[in-house]
Design an enzyme around this catalytic site. Structure first.
Site, PDB file in Angstrom:
ATOM      1  N   TYR A 143       7.468  -3.357  -3.413  1.00 20.23           N
ATOM      2  CA  TYR A 143       6.534  -3.927  -2.447  1.00 20.23           C
ATOM      3  C   TYR A 143       5.560  -2.865  -1.924  1.00 20.23           C
ATOM      4  O   TYR A 143       4.342  -3.096  -1.878  1.00 20.23           O
ATOM      5  CB  TYR A 143       7.295  -4.551  -1.282  1.00 20.23           C
ATOM      6  N   LYS A 166       1.281  -2.572  -2.419  1.00 19.61           N
ATOM      7  CA  LYS A 166       0.279  -2.501  -1.352  1.00 19.61           C
ATOM      8  C   LYS A 166      -0.576  -1.244  -1.467  1.00 19.61           C
ATOM      9  O   LYS A 166      -1.730  -1.234  -1.028  1.00 19.61           O
ATOM     10  CB  LYS A 166       0.966  -2.585   0.007  1.00 19.61           C
ATOM     11  N   VAL A 219       4.921  -8.935  11.269  1.00 18.16           N
ATOM     12  CA  VAL A 219       4.830 -10.118  12.126  1.00 18.16           C
ATOM     13  C   VAL A 219       5.904 -11.138  11.759  1.00 18.16           C
ATOM     14  O   VAL A 219       6.362 -11.200  10.612  1.00 18.16           O
ATOM     15  CB  VAL A 219       3.431 -10.762  12.030  1.00 18.16           C
TER      16      VAL A 219
END
Length: 238
Positions: free
Chosen positions: A137, A141, A167
């Protein structure tokens, strides 16, 4: 009013950004992985202009999604919001990196492109010789930010990346401690920002943030583009 397409917009930050952009008067097109998710999205976002369908883990479906986009477009803004976190590195690469690259290369250039990155990109591993099998991951990014930087250099398009923060969405989980509204505010702001000088930036909560400086290496950018073009069989247009 802008014409905007958002990938991965049947839930989470993608859907929240879509709702806000529609609320302020924009024409927003959603993206769903399959028809079932599209049906749910039509209930949640009834004022979306249309929902395009395509599984980002499938090259053939990504190509079909690009065709759908071109039939409707050109768009003023495309937000590449879709992403997964998984133990399957091949899946992460396909969805988080390969799909947005392919869609970017295969569709008519919009005025603005927004990619979703993450602070987790900092210090991530980057094995350009084994992207398909060794992209976790964090690395995905980092690659997305590198794509942002490369395109902002090569194209006359406003291309920026956003860190939405940690979030409490389905991906972020219930323990996430960042502000949910701030998680999509930067995307909403950039989606209609008419300032071509704002490009090649990495934003966190509407402010430029520190990032891994490897992505500024032009030689590394070009090598990355060559590798992903080889994997996808698709070169970026000039």
């Amino acid at each position: 009013m802008a014409k905007i397409f958002i990938t991965g917009s049947t839930d989470g930050l993608g859907m929240l950004a879509a709702k806000q952009l529609i609320k302020v008067g924009n024409d927003v097109y959603l993206h769903a992985r399959n028809e079932s998710r599209a049906i749910d999205a039509r209930v949640q976002v009834p004022y979306a202009k249309e929902i395009l369908i395509g599984d980002l883990a499938s090259k053939s479906e990504v190509k079909n999604l690009a065709k759908q986009m071109n039939e409707i477009g050109p768009f003023d803004t495309v937000i590449y919001n879709a992403g997964i976190s998984s133990n399957n590195k091949r899946s992460i690469f396909k969805v988080n990196v390969l799909a947005p690259y392919m869609l970017t290369a295969l569709t008519t250039k919009p005025k603005r492109i927004i990619y979703i990155s993450s602070s987790m990109h900092k210090g991530a591993k980057l094995d350009l010789d084994n992207l398909e099998n060794d992209t976790d991951y964090s690395s995905s990014k980092l690659q997305i930010l590198m794509l942002t930087k490369a395109l902002s250099r090569k194209w006359q398009v406003a291309v920026n990346a956003v860190d939405p923060g940690w979030v409490p969405t389905k991906m972020g989980g219930p323990n996430a401690n960042d502000d949910l509204i701030e998680g999509y505010t930067s995307q909403v702001w950039l989606a209609t920002l008419d300032d071509p000088k704002v490009t090649g930036k990495y934003f966190y909560h509407m402010r430029p943030d520190d990032y891994d400086k490897r992505v500024d290496n032009v030689s590394l950018q070009d090598e990355f583009l060559e590798k992903i073009a080889s994997i996808s069989g698709i070169k970026l247009p000039n």
